[in-house]
Design a protein around this motif. Sequence first.
Motif, PDB file in Angstrom:
ATOM      1  N   LYS A  36      24.224  16.690 -37.727  1.00  0.00           N
ATOM      2  CA  LYS A  36      22.799  16.596 -38.061  1.00  0.00           C
ATOM      3  C   LYS A  36      22.483  15.348 -38.882  1.00  0.00           C
ATOM      4  O   LYS A  36      21.368  14.855 -38.863  1.00  0.00           O
ATOM      5  CB  LYS A  36      22.350  17.834 -38.844  1.00  0.00           C
ATOM      6  N   LYS A  59      22.783  28.496 -33.081  1.00  0.00           N
ATOM      7  CA  LYS A  59      22.278  27.156 -33.445  1.00  0.00           C
ATOM      8  C   LYS A  59      21.846  26.313 -32.243  1.00  0.00           C
ATOM      9  O   LYS A  59      21.704  25.101 -32.364  1.00  0.00           O
ATOM     10  CB  LYS A  59      23.298  26.377 -34.288  1.00  0.00           C
ATOM     11  N   GLY A  61      18.982  26.123 -30.976  1.00  0.00           N
ATOM     12  CA  GLY A  61      17.650  25.566 -31.228  1.00  0.00           C
ATOM     13  C   GLY A  61      17.707  24.106 -31.629  1.00  0.00           C
ATOM     14  O   GLY A  61      16.869  23.298 -31.202  1.00  0.00           O
ATOM     15  N   TRP A  62      18.701  23.734 -32.449  1.00  0.00           N
ATOM     16  CA  TRP A  62      18.846  22.340 -32.861  1.00  0.00           C
ATOM     17  C   TRP A  62      19.076  21.461 -31.635  1.00  0.00           C
ATOM     18  O   TRP A  62      18.427  20.429 -31.460  1.00  0.00           O
ATOM     19  CB  TRP A  62      20.014  22.194 -33.847  1.00  0.00           C
ATOM     20  N   LYS A  64      18.427  22.127 -28.419  1.00  0.00           N
ATOM     21  CA  LYS A  64      17.266  22.135 -27.527  1.00  0.00           C
ATOM     22  C   LYS A  64      16.129  21.267 -28.068  1.00  0.00           C
ATOM     23  O   LYS A  64      15.398  20.667 -27.285  1.00  0.00           O
ATOM     24  CB  LYS A  64      16.787  23.565 -27.297  1.00  0.00           C
ATOM     25  N   SER A  65      16.008  21.176 -29.373  1.00  0.00           N
ATOM     26  CA  SER A  65      14.922  20.367 -29.952  1.00  0.00           C
ATOM     27  C   SER A  65      15.111  18.872 -29.699  1.00  0.00           C
ATOM     28  O   SER A  65      14.185  18.093 -29.899  1.00  0.00           O
ATOM     29  CB  SER A  65      14.797  20.639 -31.451  1.00  0.00           C
ATOM     30  N   HIS A  66      16.290  18.472 -29.247  1.00  0.00           N
ATOM     31  CA  HIS A  66      16.583  17.057 -28.986  1.00  0.00           C
ATOM     32  C   HIS A  66      16.692  16.713 -27.497  1.00  0.00           C
ATOM     33  O   HIS A  66      16.910  15.550 -27.157  1.00  0.00           O
ATOM     34  CB  HIS A  66      17.891  16.662 -29.684  1.00  0.00           C
ATOM     35  N   GLU A  68      14.608  16.313 -25.010  1.00  0.00           N
ATOM     36  CA  GLU A  68      13.699  15.258 -24.528  1.00  0.00           C
ATOM     37  C   GLU A  68      14.110  13.898 -25.076  1.00  0.00           C
ATOM     38  O   GLU A  68      14.091  12.900 -24.358  1.00  0.00           O
ATOM     39  CB  GLU A  68      12.255  15.581 -24.906  1.00  0.00           C
ATOM     40  N   GLN A  69      14.487  13.863 -26.325  1.00  0.00           N
ATOM     41  CA  GLN A  69      14.929  12.618 -26.985  1.00  0.00           C
ATOM     42  C   GLN A  69      16.184  12.063 -26.321  1.00  0.00           C
ATOM     43  O   GLN A  69      16.400  10.859 -26.299  1.00  0.00           O
ATOM     44  CB  GLN A  69      15.171  12.935 -28.464  1.00  0.00           C
ATOM     45  N   ASN A  99      14.635  27.376 -21.178  1.00  0.00           N
ATOM     46  CA  ASN A  99      13.533  27.498 -20.232  1.00  0.00           C
ATOM     47  C   ASN A  99      13.946  26.765 -18.959  1.00  0.00           C
ATOM     48  O   ASN A  99      14.990  26.112 -18.908  1.00  0.00           O
ATOM     49  CB  ASN A  99      12.202  26.997 -20.822  1.00  0.00           C
ATOM     50  N   GLN A 102      14.634  22.940 -19.331  1.00  0.00           N
ATOM     51  CA  GLN A 102      15.869  22.679 -20.080  1.00  0.00           C
ATOM     52  C   GLN A 102      17.088  23.000 -19.222  1.00  0.00           C
ATOM     53  O   GLN A 102      18.073  22.258 -19.238  1.00  0.00           O
ATOM     54  CB  GLN A 102      15.898  23.513 -21.366  1.00  0.00           C
TER      55      GLN A 102
END
Length: 173
Positions: A36, A59, A61-62, A64-66, A68-69, A99, A102
């Motif tokens: 992180k 964990k 979620g961490w 998946k939050s990236h 697109e980046q 989803n 993803q």
Amino acid sequence: MKTIVIYHSQTGFTKRYAKWIADAAGADCLDLSEAKKKNLDKYDAIIFGGFACAGSISKLGWFKSHIEQWADKKLIAFCVGASPIDSPDIEPALKQNFNETQWKKVTVFYCPGGLNYERMSVPSRLMMKLFLKTLDAKKDKTEAEQEMVKMITASYDISDKQYIEPILNCLNE
């Protein structure tokens, strides 16, 4: 291909798989708390591993939050759980963590690990005891449920290096 393996492990199974993958792929390997703090732009492939907990990947979620980046990177996730590799519940459980968009961007794998009650957190141990008690008390258990009761009564280890082969093959495609 510059690769990093990032993992979140509670009892050691996910860490073991992460290190096996990193060693075989010549990749960097970091615990999630360290990753992180790191800029991951220099990596061409990012592999994330977490353990299964009540159908979810820890964990995740961490990671998946990236997604697109990291659209220009090869993305792989692996989940380590207590079920044998041939359990029919694995694929639906893995899919429910992503989803549809993803799921198309990340290649997801399952690696059987086991249970280590001695290294489990107190809340996790209590949850497992409650689950075992509930399952054991059930009348007319299916054969699969009877097998599960036997399996989760004590710690066990079904991890094996052979289960990283599909991950390595995907990485090298």
